[in-house]
Design a protein around this motif. Structure first.
Motif, mmCIF file in Angstrom:
data_model
loop_
_atom_site.group_PDB
_atom_site.id
_atom_site.type_symbol
_atom_site.label_atom_id
_atom_site.label_comp_id
_atom_site.label_asym_id
_atom_site.label_seq_id
_atom_site.Cartn_x
_atom_site.Cartn_y
_atom_site.Cartn_z
ATOM 1 N N ASP A 118 -59.060 -0.384 -13.140
ATOM 2 C CA ASP A 118 -60.204 0.501 -13.311
ATOM 3 C C ASP A 118 -60.735 0.949 -11.952
ATOM 4 O O ASP A 118 -60.996 0.126 -11.067
ATOM 5 C CB ASP A 118 -61.309 -0.238 -14.083
ATOM 6 C CG ASP A 118 -62.508 0.645 -14.363
ATOM 7 O OD1 ASP A 118 -62.451 1.439 -15.310
ATOM 8 O OD2 ASP A 118 -63.496 0.535 -13.606
ATOM 9 N N ALA A 119 -60.919 2.275 -11.794
ATOM 10 C CA ALA A 119 -61.299 2.831 -10.494
ATOM 11 C C ALA A 119 -62.675 2.341 -10.043
ATOM 12 O O ALA A 119 -62.861 1.946 -8.880
ATOM 13 C CB ALA A 119 -61.278 4.362 -10.558
ATOM 14 N N ALA A 120 -63.655 2.357 -10.953
ATOM 15 C CA ALA A 120 -65.009 1.917 -10.585
ATOM 16 C C ALA A 120 -65.022 0.433 -10.222
ATOM 17 O O ALA A 120 -65.715 0.013 -9.289
ATOM 18 C CB ALA A 120 -65.973 2.197 -11.737
ATOM 19 N N PHE A 121 -64.240 -0.368 -10.950
ATOM 20 C CA PHE A 121 -64.162 -1.805 -10.689
ATOM 21 C C PHE A 121 -63.613 -2.069 -9.285
ATOM 22 O O PHE A 121 -64.208 -2.825 -8.504
ATOM 23 C CB PHE A 121 -63.281 -2.463 -11.745
ATOM 24 C CG PHE A 121 -62.989 -3.922 -11.489
ATOM 25 C CD1 PHE A 121 -63.925 -4.899 -11.793
ATOM 26 C CD2 PHE A 121 -61.780 -4.317 -10.947
ATOM 27 C CE1 PHE A 121 -63.659 -6.248 -11.557
ATOM 28 C CE2 PHE A 121 -61.502 -5.655 -10.710
ATOM 29 C CZ PHE A 121 -62.455 -6.615 -11.003
ATOM 30 N N LYS B 263 -63.346 0.028 -6.744
ATOM 31 C CA LYS B 263 -64.220 0.584 -5.706
ATOM 32 C C LYS B 263 -65.421 -0.330 -5.473
ATOM 33 O O LYS B 263 -65.857 -0.529 -4.333
ATOM 34 C CB LYS B 263 -64.703 1.982 -6.095
ATOM 35 C CG LYS B 263 -65.503 2.672 -4.980
ATOM 36 C CD LYS B 263 -65.883 4.077 -5.353
ATOM 37 C CE LYS B 263 -66.504 4.804 -4.148
ATOM 38 N NZ LYS B 263 -67.605 4.091 -3.522
ATOM 39 N N SER B 264 -65.920 -0.925 -6.550
ATOM 40 C CA SER B 264 -67.061 -1.838 -6.420
ATOM 41 C C SER B 264 -66.679 -3.089 -5.641
ATOM 42 O O SER B 264 -67.471 -3.616 -4.853
ATOM 43 C CB SER B 264 -67.590 -2.220 -7.803
ATOM 44 O OG SER B 264 -68.062 -1.075 -8.485
ATOM 45 N N PHE C 152 -71.430 -7.186 -5.872
ATOM 46 C CA PHE C 152 -70.484 -6.543 -6.787
ATOM 47 C C PHE C 152 -71.223 -5.888 -7.953
ATOM 48 O O PHE C 152 -70.942 -4.739 -8.322
ATOM 49 C CB PHE C 152 -69.471 -7.564 -7.301
ATOM 50 C CG PHE C 152 -68.672 -7.090 -8.483
ATOM 51 C CD1 PHE C 152 -67.664 -6.139 -8.322
ATOM 52 C CD2 PHE C 152 -68.942 -7.575 -9.758
ATOM 53 C CE1 PHE C 152 -66.939 -5.690 -9.415
ATOM 54 C CE2 PHE C 152 -68.222 -7.132 -10.855
ATOM 55 C CZ PHE C 152 -67.224 -6.177 -10.682
ATOM 56 N N PHE C 153 -72.181 -6.608 -8.533
ATOM 57 C CA PHE C 153 -72.946 -6.048 -9.652
ATOM 58 C C PHE C 153 -73.722 -4.807 -9.211
ATOM 59 O O PHE C 153 -73.785 -3.810 -9.941
ATOM 60 C CB PHE C 153 -73.912 -7.094 -10.214
ATOM 61 C CG PHE C 153 -73.252 -8.180 -11.014
ATOM 62 C CD1 PHE C 153 -72.084 -7.938 -11.723
ATOM 63 C CD2 PHE C 153 -73.797 -9.461 -11.064
ATOM 64 C CE1 PHE C 153 -71.467 -8.935 -12.467
ATOM 65 C CE2 PHE C 153 -73.194 -10.466 -11.803
ATOM 66 C CZ PHE C 153 -72.024 -10.194 -12.509
ATOM 67 N N ASP C 154 -74.320 -4.867 -8.008
ATOM 68 C CA ASP C 154 -75.046 -3.701 -7.481
ATOM 69 C C ASP C 154 -74.106 -2.515 -7.320
ATOM 70 O O ASP C 154 -74.466 -1.365 -7.652
ATOM 71 C CB ASP C 154 -75.689 -4.040 -6.139
ATOM 72 C CG ASP C 154 -76.826 -5.042 -6.267
ATOM 73 O OD1 ASP C 154 -77.301 -5.262 -7.398
ATOM 74 O OD2 ASP C 154 -77.231 -5.612 -5.234
ATOM 75 N N ALA C 155 -72.909 -2.783 -6.807
ATOM 76 C CA ALA C 155 -71.936 -1.709 -6.587
ATOM 77 C C ALA C 155 -71.466 -1.120 -7.914
ATOM 78 O O ALA C 155 -71.273 0.102 -8.027
ATOM 79 C CB ALA C 155 -70.747 -2.242 -5.788
ATOM 80 N N MET C 156 -71.282 -1.950 -8.934
ATOM 81 C CA MET C 156 -70.869 -1.448 -10.254
ATOM 82 C C MET C 156 -71.923 -0.512 -10.831
ATOM 83 O O MET C 156 -71.608 0.529 -11.422
ATOM 84 C CB MET C 156 -70.605 -2.612 -11.205
ATOM 85 C CG MET C 156 -69.258 -3.288 -11.032
ATOM 86 S SD MET C 156 -67.832 -2.256 -11.475
ATOM 87 C CE MET C 156 -67.829 -2.394 -13.265
ATOM 88 N N ASP C 157 -73.188 -0.876 -10.649
ATOM 89 C CA ASP C 157 -74.264 0.002 -11.121
ATOM 90 C C ASP C 157 -74.254 1.324 -10.361
ATOM 91 O O ASP C 157 -74.401 2.395 -10.955
ATOM 92 C CB ASP C 157 -75.617 -0.683 -10.946
ATOM 93 C CG ASP C 157 -75.809 -1.842 -11.921
ATOM 94 O OD1 ASP C 157 -75.089 -1.885 -12.938
ATOM 95 O OD2 ASP C 157 -76.668 -2.702 -11.654
ATOM 96 N N LYS C 158 -74.079 1.228 -9.057
ATOM 97 C CA LYS C 158 -74.064 2.432 -8.230
ATOM 98 C C LYS C 158 -72.880 3.333 -8.569
ATOM 99 O O LYS C 158 -72.996 4.565 -8.580
ATOM 100 C CB LYS C 158 -74.003 2.022 -6.750
ATOM 101 C CG LYS C 158 -74.042 3.181 -5.782
ATOM 102 C CD LYS C 158 -73.980 2.684 -4.340
ATOM 103 C CE LYS C 158 -73.946 3.838 -3.361
ATOM 104 N NZ LYS C 158 -73.824 3.356 -1.959
#
Length: 985
Positions: free
Chosen positions: A119-122, A124-125, A144-150
């Motif tokens: 998964d691209a977002a995963f 990248k996070s 990691f959680f912050d990056a997933m939200d962003k």
């Protein structure tokens, strides 16, 4: 004194238990001394590997008597192993060994939980969390959680965590908020699993008294192995993920055409990049002074870039593609990953994995294999099916490892070996991406799930491999982000210097107490000796670790124990001066001194507790001994000294003067107007603070690797060396490094930030090899790399100690130090406020402490460039600062306690009674300060180089703290009061 019988009984039992606990240490030390004598007698000192053979013989001797009864006390019998478990634990700095902080990769855990999601977002996070973790105090999972939200990623996506593995707990309808606690728990479980795996490995390693503990929720694990000598073996044991895989291999004939095509394509690139009309002088020697650029230009003129690197051919049909020199592996890897490699890669090799073999000892060659991988990179069989592993011997009687698989693994193994037999191929046994062996299958499928790993093992390597396979694989990689390695020679020297300083300090205090207080001082000395027995007994009984700073803590405790006796004796003298009878004066002296003793020790104890919470390793050892010493000192000073004095007085009406002829009238009838001098002292202190702050802001401090990250090596040479000359050679290989004399003229401390961001055993070894090459000409003739790294031969030449601190943990250490100092000031303010019920007392105490800390820091900033000893700011320095806070507070509280007592009886009277309180405590203040200074000076002079900066900070702190308790704390308190009574004079 009430309950004398109960106190006597308790003291006797306490003493017997302490001596009993210490007796195990004496027994094991005697046995180990005998073992060393036996091992030395078996070999002549001049023979090859004398030290290694002697240590091996010593270990065999101790193993042979492990279960032999060596200690019989009637009611209980103990074997050597049982006695060893009960002895006083010696820390890393006294015994040698290794202390590491491992960072379990939360990133690896997250990838595993997601089944290596694409998964691209995963992804990248994960990359964003990697970048942010270098400059953030947050945990990796929070980043990691912050990056997933962003990145607008969905944690509950079927392509992320709502997969087959986690389907029982996570479904695609859940929100990110609902998924987070589940993932946190899963990550924590994985780290706990890693902790248990490491614990099982360490339990089988064979060192006594290992220590392993989790550090909070950061994924960090602390491992201490005192006495461990084979450091490379320890690192391999700790960092091996034990990722065991079984793969089919290609034969060299299957890959040759591809390798040939790659070589031709690389040759074309080299020719096109070659400068026109360039002439290479092949007759000239390439020496060590040539730059890397020059070397590259020579290498780029090879006729066959890849094939010219082949060091040994292989037979046709071999699973070994080619053999190369170990030094060329990086270049071969770059060729195999180059754009040219992708351009000529045939379809049948699309998913091939090129992997290196396990290097053979004393060989410079390494083999290259090609594994038949797949799109997912998942092996046909992995180590998860292994149920047992043992160290055995192969057909050639060489060490090997036998494995047994479970039912599922046995079935797949039979299919895999059957296919290999049919195709006449080999099966590579791969551990942590290294091929250990690649046997063929000559007799058909192998049933039953039994297999064997061979690979030119040493006995220790085979034993460790069986150990890690049996313990299981780590759920994620473990990187060493902080380490301290101490050679055994340095440990022995630390013991000698530590106890030498202890004996000298102890003797000086005993002599001083008799000189100053006469017979009463003799009774205090008896209590002091008993106090030392109790401290060591409690340390042994609790299983606490004795460190070099711990010895310093015990010696400091001597000073504090003396302080309690001084307070009691001074108050007893005052009561005698009032005309009271001897017994009543003694009783009132002990009673009146009690509040001051308790206040002083509680405040020091609070700073020690803060140190215990925020410190690590030896600093925790210092805090532990300090806390134990405070408790035992209170017991012996308040009860034991009193029992002895009352016993003496009850014998025929004897008397005590609590002084000698020379000291009887010292500090008597003083009437110094301290408050009148406060403006002058304000100016002096203000000037010192301004100078200190100016130096701190302009020149800064000499921060050690604890706070800035990097690697530090304490290196000893056979003869005196010039650090400036060594610096030139070291800078030539590292680019930037600092070299300073450390103690004697033949010893230096080398600090560098070279590749500080990179982790892994390979990086550590590379840096050590570079260091060896830089200083080789200063070493004895024929001194090898292994001797240099060990630093443990009889000459004690080489790396005596090495410290590595990664930049992330350095930031954490710095932050912890800041909060520990700030926390101690806050705790002090609150305690004084509660104890004295006036904020002015708290303000005066905190002002004095801030004054002391700034001036100590300022002196270090002003003088570190020219002082002849190490003045780095590290964790030990922070321990010194906190101890200074505790000690300075000790002084201040005693003064405040007397002020409160006098004021409650007579009122303020415009400062007259404040001056009276200061005069009445001056004798105690100076006596205690001088005694403590004598103790600290003995450690400073005789305690070894590693403690000198630590002790210097405390010496300065005691001097400044004594001054501030009189001239800063009290005046600030007085000037902020609004109800002083009569007008000030």
């Amino acid at each position: 004194m009430q309950n004398k019988g109960l106190i006597k009984l308790f003291a006797i039992l306490f003493g017997i238990v302490s001596i009993y606990q210490l007796s195990f240490t004496f027994i094991t030390n005697k046995i180990e001394k005998d073992a060393k004598s036996v091992s030395i007698s078996q070999f002549s000192e001049g023979e090859e590997d004398f030290v290694a053979k002697r240590e091996a013989a010593e270990a065999r001797y101790l193993d042979s008597i492990g279960n032999v009864e060596v200690y019989n006390i009637g009611i209980a019998k103990y074997t050597y192993n049982e006695a060893k478990e009960k002895e006083l634990n010696k820390g890393l700095d006294l015994k040698g060994g290794i202390n590491v902080t491992l960072q379990i990769s939360v990133k690896d855990i997250l990838k595993g939980l997601s089944n290596n999601s694409k998964d691209a977002a995963f992804n990248k996070s994960l990359a964003d969390a990697d970048a942010a973790s270098k400059n953030s105090d947050k945990t990796y999972i929070d980043l990691f959680f912050d990056a997933m939200d962003k990145n607008q990623g969905n944690l509950a996506s079927p392509d992320v965590f709502a997969n087959k593995t986690l389907s029982d707990e996570i479904n695609f309808q859940m929100t990110n908020g609902e998924v987070r606690p589940i993932i946190r728990r899963k990550v924590d479980e994985s780290i706990t699993s890693a902790f248990e795996v490491l614990r099982k490995r360490i339990d089988k390693f064979g060192v006594t008294q290992p220590n392993i503990q989790r550090l909070g929720t950061s994924g960090r694990i602390l491992v201490e192995l005192p006495g461990a000598k084979d450091i490379d073996r320890v690192k391999g044991l700790l960092q091996s993920t034990a990722q065991l895989e079984f793969w089919e291999t290609y034969k060299n004939v299957d890959v040759y055409s591809y390798m040939n095509a790659l070589n031709e394509r690389l040759k074309a690139r080299v020719v096109s990049e070659e400068p026109a009309n360039e002439v290479v002088n092949t007759e000239s020697e390439i020496d060590s002074l040539l730059t890397d650029v020059a070397q590259d230009s020579v290498e780029n003129n090879q006729v066959n870039p890849l094939f010219d690197l082949i060091a040994a051919p292989t037979y046709q049909g071999s699973p070994v593609i080619f053999s190369f020199a170990i030094k060329d592996t990086a270049k071969v890897n770059s060729y195999l990953k180059s754009p040219e490699a992708k351009q000529v890669l045939p379809a049948e090799l699309q998913f091939a994995r090129f992997v290196w073999s396990k290097p053979t000892k004393d060989s410079e060659l390494i083999d290259l294999y090609a594994l038949k991988s797949n799109r997912e990179g998942i092996p046909p069989l992995s180590g998860g099916v292994v149920t047992d592993a043992t160290q055995t011997y192969d057909m050639s009687n060489k060490p090997a490892v036998s494995m047994q698989m479970n039912g599922k693994g046995a079935k797949i193994w039979e299919e895999l070996t059957g296919k290999a037999f049919k195709d006449q191929s080999n099966i590579a046994i791969v551990l942590d991406n290294i091929v250990y062996s690649a046997p063929g299958v000559s007799k058909g499928p192998i049933a039953g799930g039994s297999s064997e790993i061979t690979g030119n093992f040493t006995l220790n390597e085979a034993t460790d491999l069986a150990n890690v396979l049996r313990a299981g694989k780590l759920p994620a990689s473990a990187d060493i982000i902080q380490s301290e390695i101490v050679g055994p020679s340095l440990g022995h020297e630390a013991i000698d210097s530590g106890f030498k300083s202890f004996i000298i300090a102890f003797s000086l205090v005993l002599v001083w107490m008799i000189f100053y207080y006469g017979k009463a001082g003799g009774f205090a000395n008896v209590a002091l000796v008993f106090n030392i027995v109790l401290i060591f007994g409690v340390l042994a009984g609790l299983g606490a670790v004795l460190t070099l700073p711990g010895i310093a803590g015990i010696v400091l405790t001597i000073g504090m124990s003396v302080d309690a006796n001084v307070l009691i004796f001074e108050r007893a003298k005052e009561e005698l001066a009032k005309g009271k009878g001897m017994k009543q004066a003694v009783e009132d002296g002990f009673g009146n001194a009690l509040s001051s003793i308790l206040d002083a020790n509680i405040t020091t104890g609070l700073t020690a507790i803060i140190l215990l919470i925020f410190g690590t390793g030896p600093i925790q050892g210092f805090a532990t001994t300090l806390i134990i010493g405070i408790l035992t000192s209170l017991f012996t000073a308040i009860f034991i000294t009193r029992l002895l004095i009352e016993w003496y007085l009850e014998k025929g009406g004897r008397t005590l003067e609590f002084a000698t002829g020379l000291t009887k009238n010292l500090f008597k009838n003083l009437s110094i107007d301290f408050l009148a001098k406060r403006k002058v002292t304000y100016i002096i202190s203000g000037a010192l603070i301004v100078i200190s702050l100016f130096s701190l802001f302009t020149q800064g401090l000499n921060q050690g690797v604890d706070f800035v990250g990097g690697r530090s090596y304490q290196v000893r040479f056979e003869k005196p060396v010039n650090p400036s000359e060594i610096a030139v050679d070291v800078n030539a290989v590292f680019g930037s490094a600092e070299v300073k004399t450390f103690g004697e003229a033949n010893q230096v401390k080398i600090t560098t930030k070279y590749k500080v961001d990179e982790e892994g055993e390979g990086v550590d070894k590379e840096i050590q090899e570079k260091l060896y090459s830089a200083v080789q000409k200063y070493l004895p003739s024929g001194y090898t790399y292994n001797q240099f790294v060990d630093g443990a031969d009889d000459k004690a030449v080489g790396i005596m100690q090495s410290i590595k601190v990664g930049p992330t943990i350095a930031d954490d250490i710095k932050q912890g130090a800041f909060w520990s100092v700030l926390g101690s000031l806050a705790v002090v303010f609150l305690y004084i406020l509660l104890r004295f019920r006036r904020w002015q007392f708290s303000l005066g105490a905190v002002a004095a402490l801030a004054h002391d800390v700034i001036i100590v820091l300022g002196i270090f900033s002003l003088t570190y460039k020219f002082m002849p000893f190490n003045m780095e700011i590290d964790q030990a320095f922070i321990a010194a600062i906190l101890t200074v806070i505790g000690y300075s507070l000790n002084d201040t509280v005693v003064v405040f306690d007397r002020i409160r007592e006098i004021i409650s009886e007579r009122g303020w009277r415009g400062g007259d009674n404040t001056n009276m309180a200061l005069n009445s405590t001056l004798g105690r203040t100076l006596n205690t300060s001088l005694t403590t200074l004598v103790v600290l000076l003995s450690i400073f002079i005789f305690g070894g180089e590693t403690l000198r900066g630590f002790m210097f900070a405390m010496i300065v702190g005691v001097i400044v703290g004594t001054y501030s308790s009189i001239f800063i704390a009290t005046p600030v308190m007085f000037d902020t009061l609004t109800d002083k009574g009569e007008s000030k004079k």
